[in-house]
Scaffold this motif. Structure first.
Motif, PDB file in Angstrom:
ATOM      1  N   ASP A 230       0.868  -1.173   0.000  1.00 49.49           N
ATOM      2  CA  ASP A 230       0.000   0.000   0.000  1.00 49.49           C
ATOM      3  C   ASP A 230       0.906   1.224   0.000  1.00 49.49           C
ATOM      4  N   LEU A 231       0.302   2.416  -0.067  1.00 47.33           N
ATOM      5  CA  LEU A 231       1.104   3.616  -0.265  1.00 47.33           C
ATOM      6  C   LEU A 231       1.581   4.272   1.024  1.00 47.33           C
ATOM      7  N   GLY A 232       1.300   3.671   2.179  1.00 45.40           N
ATOM      8  CA  GLY A 232       1.841   4.267   3.397  1.00 45.40           C
ATOM      9  C   GLY A 232       0.866   4.227   4.556  1.00 45.40           C
ATOM     10  N   PRO A 233       1.211   4.910   5.642  1.00 46.33           N
ATOM     11  CA  PRO A 233       0.379   4.911   6.849  1.00 46.33           C
ATOM     12  C   PRO A 233      -0.921   5.677   6.649  1.00 46.33           C
ATOM     13  N   THR A 234      -1.731   5.686   7.701  1.00 46.44           N
ATOM     14  CA  THR A 234      -3.087   6.240   7.613  1.00 46.44           C
ATOM     15  C   THR A 234      -3.110   7.682   7.134  1.00 46.44           C
ATOM     16  N   GLY A 235      -2.238   8.505   7.687  1.00 46.95           N
ATOM     17  CA  GLY A 235      -2.216   9.911   7.278  1.00 46.95           C
ATOM     18  C   GLY A 235      -1.911  10.079   5.806  1.00 46.95           C
ATOM     19  N   ALA A 236      -0.984   9.285   5.297  1.00 45.92           N
ATOM     20  CA  ALA A 236      -0.651   9.356   3.872  1.00 45.92           C
ATOM     21  C   ALA A 236      -1.837   8.907   3.027  1.00 45.92           C
ATOM     22  N   LYS A 237      -2.529   7.867   3.470  1.00 49.55           N
ATOM     23  CA  LYS A 237      -3.693   7.383   2.718  1.00 49.55           C
ATOM     24  C   LYS A 237      -4.762   8.478   2.625  1.00 49.55           C
ATOM     25  N   ARG A 238      -4.948   9.229   3.706  1.00 49.70           N
ATOM     26  CA  ARG A 238      -5.932  10.321   3.675  1.00 49.70           C
ATOM     27  C   ARG A 238      -5.514  11.392   2.663  1.00 49.70           C
ATOM     28  N   THR A 239      -4.234  11.698   2.640  1.00 52.32           N
ATOM     29  CA  THR A 239      -3.751  12.701   1.685  1.00 52.32           C
ATOM     30  C   THR A 239      -3.959  12.222   0.258  1.00 52.32           C
ATOM     31  N   TRP A 240      -3.630  10.953  -0.003  1.00 52.75           N
ATOM     32  CA  TRP A 240      -3.855  10.417  -1.349  1.00 52.75           C
ATOM     33  C   TRP A 240      -5.336  10.490  -1.723  1.00 52.75           C
ATOM     34  N   THR A 242      -7.467  12.716  -0.993  1.00 55.63           N
ATOM     35  CA  THR A 242      -7.836  14.066  -1.437  1.00 55.63           C
ATOM     36  C   THR A 242      -7.464  14.293  -2.903  1.00 55.63           C
ATOM     37  N   MET A 243      -6.609  13.427  -3.452  1.00 56.98           N
ATOM     38  CA  MET A 243      -6.258  13.490  -4.871  1.00 56.98           C
ATOM     39  C   MET A 243      -6.968  12.406  -5.677  1.00 56.98           C
ATOM     40  N   GLY A 244      -7.971  11.792  -5.041  1.00 55.07           N
ATOM     41  CA  GLY A 244      -8.753  10.784  -5.760  1.00 55.07           C
ATOM     42  C   GLY A 244      -8.029   9.485  -5.977  1.00 55.07           C
ATOM     43  N   VAL A 245      -7.090   9.167  -5.076  1.00 57.27           N
ATOM     44  CA  VAL A 245      -6.291   7.945  -5.203  1.00 57.27           C
ATOM     45  C   VAL A 245      -6.602   7.006  -4.039  1.00 57.27           C
ATOM     46  N   ASN A 246      -6.890   5.759  -4.357  1.00 54.68           N
ATOM     47  CA  ASN A 246      -7.069   4.721  -3.354  1.00 54.68           C
ATOM     48  C   ASN A 246      -5.684   4.188  -2.990  1.00 54.68           C
ATOM     49  N   ALA A 247      -5.178   4.584  -1.831  1.00 56.10           N
ATOM     50  CA  ALA A 247      -3.810   4.237  -1.430  1.00 56.10           C
ATOM     51  C   ALA A 247      -3.744   2.974  -0.591  1.00 56.10           C
ATOM     52  N   HIS A 248      -4.854   2.250  -0.484  1.00 60.27           N
ATOM     53  CA  HIS A 248      -4.881   1.048   0.344  1.00 60.27           C
ATOM     54  C   HIS A 248      -4.317  -0.165  -0.375  1.00 60.27           C
ATOM     55  N   THR A 249      -3.999  -0.026  -1.641  1.00 64.11           N
ATOM     56  CA  THR A 249      -3.457  -1.133  -2.416  1.00 64.11           C
ATOM     57  C   THR A 249      -2.654  -0.556  -3.576  1.00 64.11           C
ATOM     58  N   VAL A 250      -1.993  -1.437  -4.302  1.00 63.93           N
ATOM     59  CA  VAL A 250      -1.241  -1.052  -5.497  1.00 63.93           C
ATOM     60  C   VAL A 250      -1.840  -1.806  -6.676  1.00 63.93           C
ATOM     61  N   ALA A 251      -2.079  -1.095  -7.758  1.00 61.70           N
ATOM     62  CA  ALA A 251      -2.780  -1.668  -8.904  1.00 61.70           C
ATOM     63  C   ALA A 251      -1.867  -2.554  -9.743  1.00 61.70           C
ATOM     64  N   ASP A 252      -2.490  -3.488 -10.456  1.00 61.03           N
ATOM     65  CA  ASP A 252      -1.757  -4.308 -11.418  1.00 61.03           C
ATOM     66  C   ASP A 252      -1.606  -3.575 -12.750  1.00 61.03           C
ATOM     67  N   ARG A 253      -2.566  -2.692 -13.044  1.00 63.17           N
ATOM     68  CA  ARG A 253      -2.490  -1.934 -14.291  1.00 63.17           C
ATOM     69  C   ARG A 253      -3.283  -0.646 -14.134  1.00 63.17           C
ATOM     70  N   VAL A 254      -3.053   0.281 -15.047  1.00 58.59           N
ATOM     71  CA  VAL A 254      -3.717   1.584 -14.990  1.00 58.59           C
ATOM     72  C   VAL A 254      -5.171   1.441 -15.446  1.00 58.59           C
ATOM     73  N   PRO A 255      -6.021   2.458 -15.188  1.00 60.02           N
ATOM     74  CA  PRO A 255      -7.437   2.343 -15.542  1.00 60.02           C
ATOM     75  C   PRO A 255      -7.668   2.123 -17.037  1.00 60.02           C
ATOM     76  N   GLY A 256      -8.716   1.372 -17.328  1.00 57.63           N
ATOM     77  CA  GLY A 256      -9.120   1.158 -18.713  1.00 57.63           C
ATOM     78  C   GLY A 256     -10.143   2.191 -19.155  1.00 57.63           C
ATOM     79  N   PRO A 257     -10.609   2.108 -20.391  1.00 57.50           N
ATOM     80  CA  PRO A 257     -11.517   3.122 -20.944  1.00 57.50           C
ATOM     81  C   PRO A 257     -12.862   3.206 -20.246  1.00 57.50           C
ATOM     82  N   ASP A 258     -13.271   2.160 -19.543  1.00 57.48           N
ATOM     83  CA  ASP A 258     -14.597   2.149 -18.924  1.00 57.48           C
ATOM     84  C   ASP A 258     -14.578   2.519 -17.435  1.00 57.48           C
ATOM     85  N   PHE A 259     -13.401   2.852 -16.910  1.00 55.09           N
ATOM     86  CA  PHE A 259     -13.328   3.136 -15.475  1.00 55.09           C
ATOM     87  C   PHE A 259     -14.041   4.445 -15.146  1.00 55.09           C
TER      88      PHE A 259
END
Length: 331
Positions: A230-240, A242-259
Motif C-alpha cells: 500500500d502507499l503508506g500509513p493512515t495519514g498518507a492514505k488520507r492525503t492520497w 484528497t487526490m482521488g487515489v485509493n492508497a490502500h493497495t497497489v494496482a496491477d495496471r492503470v485504468p481502462g476506458p470504462d473506469f
C-alpha cells in the motif's frame, strides 16, 4: 566531473546508484541481499558489477575492486530510534549502519554518503548513531556534514525528507556544500502520471491529473514481514484520497476506458497507482525495470533513494573531490 568511482551497499532498486551515475560517478561494486533487487540492478545495468550478498557478511578483502574508490555510498534500511531498538529483538538496521562505517576502515574512500531517516541528522533520539559514526571516522581524518534534504526540492513529485551524512577527507572537506534545490516549483503527481493514466484509453486521465496538482506524500515500501503493498500509513492514505487515489493497495495496471472515477462513491471509484507509476513518483526513468512479484517490486521502489536526490548529492560531493590530486589518507 568524471572519472570518480564508488561502491554502493544496500543498493536496492538502484536509485542512489543511478543518481550517482548521472552525477558522473562510475560504480566499482554494488551489493544487496535481496534477490529481486539484484535482478533489477543486473537487468537495467548489465555492465555493473553487482554482488548478491548481505552487507553484514561482506569481506572487502575478497573484492579488491572495492578498494581505493572516491565514494562509499549507502541508502540503508531505516534505523529505529533508541527506544524502539531496545523494544525489539532485531538490531538489523543499526548493525547495517555500523557495518557501513566499519567498511570505511577497510576501503578508505575519499568521501562517505549515508542516507537514512531525517532524524538521523539532528534528533536527540539518534544521537548515539551520530556519536558512533564520529568516533569511528573522525580519527581517520574525515570531516562531517549532517543535513536533511527533501526530494521535492529536486524535481521529485513527492514530499520525502531524508537525513544525510556526508563525510569527506579533511583536506577536501571545506569544498563540500550540501546541495541546493534544483527546482523553483514542485512537480505534481498529476503531471508525473497523466500520460501513464491515459495509456489504456481512460478518458478522465486529464481531469484526474488536473486536480492531483501537488506532490504526493512519502511512499513507504514496508518490511518483508508485512502483507501486501500500500502507499503508506493512515495519514498518507488520507492525503492520497484528497487526490482521488485509493492508497490502500497497489494496482496491477492503470485504468481502462470504462473506469468511472468518482471519489464521492468511495475507494472503488478512485484510481490506484501501479508499481511503475510509483517508480515515476520516486524519480526513476520510465525505462527502469523493477523485477520480482508486485509486493517485492513495490517494496524496492518505496525503499529507494530518488535518483534526482542521488544525483544532487553526487554532484555536491564531486565538486569537492573533482580535480583534487591530494594523496589519500595514510593507513
Amino acid at each position: 566531473m568524471s572519472g570518480l568511482t564508488f561502491v554502493d551497499v544496500c543498493s536496492g532498486a538502484g536509485g542512489l546508484a543511478l543518481g550517482l551515475e548521472q552525477a558522473g560517478f562510475e560504480p566499482r561494486l554494488l551489493l544487496d541481499d535481496d534477490e529481486a533487487a539484484v535482478t533489477t540492478l543486473r537487468t537495467n545495468r548489465p555492465r555493473w558489477n553487482v554482488l548478491h550478498a548481505d552487507l553484514l557478511d561482506f569481506d572487502p578483502s575478497e573484492h579488491p575492486v572495492s578498494h581505493d574508490v572516491d565514494l562509499l555510498a549507502a541508502g540503508l534500511p531505516r534505523v529505529k530510534s533508541s527506544a524502539t531498538v531496545r523494544r525489539t529483538d532485531s538490531r538489523t538496521e543499526e548493525r547495517l549502519l555500523e557495518a557501513t562505517v566499519y567498511l570505511v576502515h577497510a576501503i578508505r574512500p575519499r568521501a562517505v554518503l549515508i542516507e537514512n531517516v531525517p532524524g538521523l541528522a539532528h534528533s536527540d533520539e539518534y544521537r548515539q548513531f551520530r556519536d558512533f559514526a564520529r568516533a569511528e571516522l573522525a580519527h581517520l581524518g574525515y570531516e562531517f556534514s549532517w543535513f536533511v534534504v527533501n526530494a521535492v526540492d529536486f524535481g521529485v513529485p513527492q514530499s520525502r525528507r531524508q537525513g544525510v551524512l556526508v563525510a569527506v577527507e579533511r583536506q577536501r572537506s571545506k569544498e563540500f556544500r550540501p546541495p541546493t534545490p534544483t527546482v523553483q516549483e514542485p512537480a505534481t503527481v498529476g503531471a508525473a502520471l497523466r500520460a501513464s493514466m491515459a495509456a489504456r484509453g481512460w478518458q478522465d486521465a486529464a481531469r484526474w491529473a488536473a486536480q492531483a496538482d501537488r506532490p504526493g506524500p512519502t511512499l513507504v515500501g514496508g518490511s518483508k514481514n508485512r502483507g501486501g503493498a500500500d502507499l503508506g500509513p493512515t495519514g498518507a492514505k488520507r492525503t492520497w484520497a484528497t487526490m482521488g487515489v485509493n492508497a490502500h493497495t497497489v494496482a496491477d495496471r492503470v485504468p481502462g476506458p470504462d473506469f468511472e472515477w468518482d471519489p464521492d462513491l468511495g475507494r472503488d471509484n478512485m484510481v490506484k497507482i501501479t508499481v511503475e507509476q510509483a517508480a515515476l513518483l520516486q524519480g526513476f526513468p520510465e525505462s527502469w525495470e523493477i523485477s520480482g512479484r508486485k509486493t517485492a517490486r513495490y517494496r524496492q521502489v518505496g525503499h529507494a533513494t530518488p535518483p534526482p536526490v542521488g544525483k544532487a548529492l553526487g554532484q555536491a560531493i564531486a565538486e569537492a573531490l573533482d580535480g583534487d590530486s591530494t594523496p589519500p589518507i595514510a593507513g
